[in-house]
Design a protein around this motif. Structure first.
Motif, short mmCIF file in Angstrom:
data_model
loop_
_atom_site.label_atom_id
_atom_site.label_comp_id
_atom_site.label_asym_id
_atom_site.label_seq_id
_atom_site.Cartn_x
_atom_site.Cartn_y
_atom_site.Cartn_z
N THR A 196 0.81 -1.21 0.00
CA THR A 196 0.00 0.00 0.00
C THR A 196 0.85 1.27 0.00
O THR A 196 0.38 2.32 -0.43
CB THR A 196 -0.92 0.01 1.23
N GLY A 197 2.10 1.17 0.45
CA GLY A 197 2.95 2.35 0.48
C GLY A 197 3.28 2.90 -0.89
O GLY A 197 3.63 4.08 -1.02
N ILE A 221 0.90 5.89 -1.86
CA ILE A 221 0.74 7.03 -0.97
C ILE A 221 1.01 8.35 -1.70
O ILE A 221 0.32 9.34 -1.47
CB ILE A 221 1.67 6.88 0.26
N VAL A 261 -1.80 11.30 -2.05
CA VAL A 261 -1.58 12.59 -1.40
C VAL A 261 -1.65 13.72 -2.42
O VAL A 261 -2.27 14.78 -2.17
CB VAL A 261 -0.22 12.60 -0.67
N PHE A 304 -0.12 5.14 8.89
CA PHE A 304 0.61 5.85 7.85
C PHE A 304 -0.23 6.96 7.21
O PHE A 304 0.17 8.13 7.18
CB PHE A 304 1.08 4.85 6.79
N LEU A 305 -1.40 6.61 6.67
CA LEU A 305 -2.24 7.61 6.02
C LEU A 305 -2.71 8.71 6.98
O LEU A 305 -2.63 9.89 6.64
CB LEU A 305 -3.43 6.94 5.34
N VAL A 308 0.11 11.22 7.48
CA VAL A 308 0.34 12.12 6.34
C VAL A 308 -0.76 13.17 6.23
O VAL A 308 -0.50 14.35 6.01
CB VAL A 308 0.45 11.30 5.04
#
Length: 298
Positions: A140-141, A144, A148, A233-234, A237
């Motif tokens: 999933t990274g 990102i 974004v 993580f999300l 951010v």
């Protein structure tokens, strides 16, 4: 004649005793299995119990007590410090808003996608299922940066709505396949009857198909809730420049300083974050088990 009678009595006695020995053997086996499962369950649950125990200890007591779960002094002020001073009341509300919004979108979207895949035949259907399955192996990274950038262009980067859409916009392949497997088993007569009554696609889906998939929906709700609630993580951010929009997972960073960490406050915060998950699982436990059992059976 006496010898024959004696032999018959011995055989009958041995036969009568056999079920008793078999019953004793099964009883012993059951006890052994129970003890083994109890030890495994204790080892599995122990970290959770240790976190709860650490939440009512002071900083020195956490390390001096070792593996002991019973605190010498109960420090309930750790919870008030985490709730008020660290702002976890606000973080809890943010997590609830983001998680509920994400779960609602994921359930409707994945149920509709699974319904279409299971009940309709169209060009590229197998290719679509293959692509969906392949996305499960992509980290999933990798997504990102475009997520974004797109959120920033739409003005959603520092908002709850942007975070909800980012979390709900993933593939969620497991949920789609769960729904597809369930809807593939539903009799076609239900759709034909709804069509004869003048129901269109949306009415058939929302009034008939979605209510029928209660166990699958409960399973998807639990799994999506866990993934969203614990996602770090999300939310990090999307709330980097807006600290008041942080979720619980990101808010725990408040207990980590440059030179020290408030371990007792961190344990209290972690215990607070576990409560909604436990309550949800208790409420939906029966439906969750039925959904998993149905998926395995299919």
């Amino acid at each position: 004649m006496k010898r024959t009678t004696s032999s018959t009595a011995e055989v009958a006695s041995a036969t009568d005793g056999a079920p008793g020995r078999r019953g004793l053997s099964r009883h012993t086996t059951r006890w052994i299995q129970t003890v083994i499962l109890a030890v495994v369950a204790l080892a599995w649950v122990y970290p959770l119990l240790w976190i709860v125990s650490a939440s009512v200890k002071d900083a020195m007591g956490i390390f001096s007590s070792g593996l002991s779960l019973w605190p010498e002094t109960w420090h309930w002020d750790n919870y008030s410090r985490a709730w008020d001073e660290a702002g976890f009341a606000r973080y809890m509300l943010n997590s609830i808003i983001v998680t509920v919004g994400t779960v609602a979108i994921v359930v409707v979207r994945c149920a509709a996608a699974g319904y279409v895949i299971a009940r309709y035949r169209f060009v590229g259907r197998r290719l679509l299922v293959g692509v969906l399955a392949a996305t499960m192996f992509i980290p999933t990274g990798l997504f990102i940066v475009p997520v974004v950038e797109l959120s920033d262009l739409l003005g959603l980067l520092n908002s709850h709505l942007g975070l909800i859409l980012a979390l709900a916009g993933g593939g969620h392949v497991a949920a789609v396949l769960l729904y597809a497997g369930f809807y593939a088993q539903v009799p076609k007569e239900l759709e034909e009857a709804a069509l004869m009554d003048g129901a269109g696609f949306l009415r058939t889906f929302f009034r008939i198909m979605l209510p029928l998939s209660g166990p699958i929906t409960a399973t998807v709700v639990v799994l999506t809730f866990l993934a969203t609630w614990n996602n770090f993580f999300l939310p990090l951010v999307f709330t980097f420049s807006v600290p008041q929009n942080r979720t619980l997972a990101v808010g725990m960073l408040a207990f980590e300083g440059t030179n020290s960490t408030d371990w007792s406050g961190l344990a209290a915060a972690a215990s607070l974050s576990l409560l909604p998950i436990l309550l949800l699982f208790i409420v939906l436990q029966r439906h969750f088990v039925e959904g998993i059992a149905g998926a395995v059976k299919n």
